[in-house]
Design a protein around this motif. Structure first.
Motif, PDB file in Angstrom:
ATOM      1  N   MET A   1       0.818  -1.179   0.000  1.00  0.00           N
ATOM      2  CA  MET A   1       0.000   0.000   0.000  1.00  0.00           C
ATOM      3  C   MET A   1       0.871   1.255   0.000  1.00  0.00           C
ATOM      4  N   GLU A   2       1.963   1.167   0.714  1.00  0.00           N
ATOM      5  CA  GLU A   2       2.834   2.336   0.776  1.00  0.00           C
ATOM      6  C   GLU A   2       3.381   2.694  -0.604  1.00  0.00           C
ATOM      7  N   ALA A   3       3.686   1.687  -1.404  1.00  0.00           N
ATOM      8  CA  ALA A   3       4.182   1.947  -2.759  1.00  0.00           C
ATOM      9  C   ALA A   3       3.108   2.658  -3.581  1.00  0.00           C
ATOM     10  N   ARG A   4       1.867   2.227  -3.447  1.00  0.00           N
ATOM     11  CA  ARG A   4       0.771   2.890  -4.169  1.00  0.00           C
ATOM     12  C   ARG A   4       0.628   4.334  -3.717  1.00  0.00           C
ATOM     13  N   TRP A   5       0.771   4.540  -2.405  1.00  0.00           N
ATOM     14  CA  TRP A   5       0.671   5.893  -1.847  1.00  0.00           C
ATOM     15  C   TRP A   5       1.761   6.782  -2.440  1.00  0.00           C
ATOM     16  N   LYS A   6       2.995   6.253  -2.501  1.00  0.00           N
ATOM     17  CA  LYS A   6       4.121   7.018  -3.047  1.00  0.00           C
ATOM     18  C   LYS A   6       3.947   7.302  -4.533  1.00  0.00           C
ATOM     19  N   GLU A   7       3.238   6.410  -5.232  1.00  0.00           N
ATOM     20  CA  GLU A   7       2.967   6.608  -6.659  1.00  0.00           C
ATOM     21  C   GLU A   7       1.912   7.692  -6.890  1.00  0.00           C
ATOM     22  N   GLY A   8       1.262   8.127  -5.815  1.00  0.00           N
ATOM     23  CA  GLY A   8       0.280   9.191  -5.937  1.00  0.00           C
ATOM     24  C   GLY A   8      -1.164   8.741  -5.846  1.00  0.00           C
ATOM     25  N   SER A   9      -1.390   7.481  -5.513  1.00  0.00           N
ATOM     26  CA  SER A   9      -2.759   7.000  -5.387  1.00  0.00           C
ATOM     27  C   SER A   9      -3.435   7.657  -4.194  1.00  0.00           C
ATOM     28  N   LYS A  10      -4.639   8.131  -4.401  1.00  0.00           N
ATOM     29  CA  LYS A  10      -5.406   8.720  -3.308  1.00  0.00           C
ATOM     30  C   LYS A  10      -6.178   7.649  -2.529  1.00  0.00           C
ATOM     31  N   PHE A  11      -6.345   6.469  -3.132  1.00  0.00           N
ATOM     32  CA  PHE A  11      -7.068   5.365  -2.502  1.00  0.00           C
ATOM     33  C   PHE A  11      -6.266   4.078  -2.657  1.00  0.00           C
ATOM     34  N   PRO A  12      -5.132   3.958  -1.970  1.00  0.00           N
ATOM     35  CA  PRO A  12      -4.287   2.773  -2.144  1.00  0.00           C
ATOM     36  C   PRO A  12      -4.961   1.469  -1.724  1.00  0.00           C
ATOM     37  N   LYS A  13      -5.871   1.497  -0.760  1.00  0.00           N
ATOM     38  CA  LYS A  13      -6.560   0.270  -0.348  1.00  0.00           C
ATOM     39  C   LYS A  13      -7.388  -0.295  -1.499  1.00  0.00           C
ATOM     40  N   ILE A  14      -7.994   0.578  -2.280  1.00  0.00           N
ATOM     41  CA  ILE A  14      -8.793   0.140  -3.428  1.00  0.00           C
ATOM     42  C   ILE A  14      -7.872  -0.436  -4.502  1.00  0.00           C
ATOM     43  N   ASP A  15      -6.735   0.195  -4.716  1.00  0.00           N
ATOM     44  CA  ASP A  15      -5.773  -0.313  -5.693  1.00  0.00           C
ATOM     45  C   ASP A  15      -5.242  -1.684  -5.289  1.00  0.00           C
ATOM     46  N   VAL A  16      -4.928  -1.843  -4.018  1.00  0.00           N
ATOM     47  CA  VAL A  16      -4.416  -3.123  -3.533  1.00  0.00           C
ATOM     48  C   VAL A  16      -5.507  -4.194  -3.613  1.00  0.00           C
ATOM     49  N   PHE A  17      -6.759  -3.821  -3.333  1.00  0.00           N
ATOM     50  CA  PHE A  17      -7.866  -4.768  -3.502  1.00  0.00           C
ATOM     51  C   PHE A  17      -7.876  -5.294  -4.935  1.00  0.00           C
ATOM     52  N   ALA A  18      -7.728  -4.392  -5.901  1.00  0.00           N
ATOM     53  CA  ALA A  18      -7.719  -4.804  -7.309  1.00  0.00           C
ATOM     54  C   ALA A  18      -6.530  -5.719  -7.597  1.00  0.00           C
ATOM     55  N   ASP A  19      -5.358  -5.360  -7.082  1.00  0.00           N
ATOM     56  CA  ASP A  19      -4.157  -6.171  -7.328  1.00  0.00           C
ATOM     57  C   ASP A  19      -4.300  -7.585  -6.764  1.00  0.00           C
ATOM     58  N   VAL A  20      -4.880  -7.681  -5.586  1.00  0.00           N
ATOM     59  CA  VAL A  20      -4.926  -8.967  -4.884  1.00  0.00           C
ATOM     60  C   VAL A  20      -6.125  -9.823  -5.288  1.00  0.00           C
ATOM     61  N   TYR A  21      -7.296  -9.217  -5.421  1.00  0.00           N
ATOM     62  CA  TYR A  21      -8.517 -10.002  -5.570  1.00  0.00           C
ATOM     63  C   TYR A  21      -9.123 -10.043  -6.972  1.00  0.00           C
ATOM     64  N   VAL A  22      -8.955  -8.988  -7.764  1.00  0.00           N
ATOM     65  CA  VAL A  22      -9.609  -8.957  -9.073  1.00  0.00           C
ATOM     66  C   VAL A  22      -8.823  -9.823 -10.053  1.00  0.00           C
ATOM     67  N   GLN A  23      -9.484 -10.846 -10.547  1.00  0.00           N
ATOM     68  CA  GLN A  23      -8.910 -11.775 -11.511  1.00  0.00           C
ATOM     69  C   GLN A  23      -9.739 -11.736 -12.790  1.00  0.00           C
ATOM     70  N   PRO A  24      -9.136 -12.054 -13.927  1.00  0.00           N
ATOM     71  CA  PRO A  24      -9.909 -12.072 -15.172  1.00  0.00           C
ATOM     72  C   PRO A  24     -11.128 -13.001 -15.055  1.00  0.00           C
ATOM     73  N   ARG A  25     -12.233 -12.552 -15.574  1.00  0.00           N
ATOM     74  CA  ARG A  25     -13.499 -13.286 -15.619  1.00  0.00           C
ATOM     75  C   ARG A  25     -14.116 -13.514 -14.235  1.00  0.00           C
ATOM     76  N   ASP A  26     -13.665 -12.788 -13.220  1.00  0.00           N
ATOM     77  CA  ASP A  26     -14.281 -12.867 -11.888  1.00  0.00           C
ATOM     78  C   ASP A  26     -15.206 -11.665 -11.756  1.00  0.00           C
ATOM     79  N   GLU A  27     -16.458 -11.873 -12.137  1.00  0.00           N
ATOM     80  CA  GLU A  27     -17.410 -10.766 -12.208  1.00  0.00           C
ATOM     81  C   GLU A  27     -17.674 -10.127 -10.850  1.00  0.00           C
TER      82      GLU A  27
END
Length: 108
Positions: A1-27
């Motif tokens: 999350m800290e890396a996302r924060w440093k990249e300028g993300s305003k919502f790093p928890k949402i970005d990390v959720f996408a990285d960890v849980y969102v998989q192709p074809r997982d509606e």
């Protein structure tokens, strides 16, 4: 999350959720992430509406608690989790007292 924060993300928890849980074809997870992104945009727009007109939305910092609540609120609504139930790893979630433990304490 800290890396996302440093990249300028305003919502790093949402970005990390996408990285960890969102998989192709997982509606389900794709839908959850989309909902979180839409809520985060609403928060940014609301915050920006309180700033002078010459400031851009990129300069807006969302409220700290909004970053956490968007994720939790989206998951709660989707999985119908009641606020008093306990979910390991969810930080501010509360543990509900079970009837057995409270009745055994009152007898003892």
């Amino acid at each position: 999350m800290e890396a996302r924060w440093k990249e300028g993300s305003k919502f790093p928890k949402i970005d990390v959720f996408a990285d960890v849980y969102v998989q192709p074809r997982d509606e389900l997870t794709e839908s959850l992430h989309t909902t979180m992104v839409e809520k985060s945009q609403s928060v940014l727009q609301e915050s920006a509406s309180q700033l002078p007109l010459d400031m851009s939305i990129e300069s807006v910092d969302p409220p700290t608690d909004a970053r956490f609540h968007i994720v939790i609120e989206t998951l709660d609504q989707t999985f119908d989790r009641r606020p008093e139930t306990y979910c390991q790893g969810m930080g501010n979630a509360k543990r509900r007292e079970s009837g057995a433990s409270s009745s055994s304490q009152s007898k003892g």
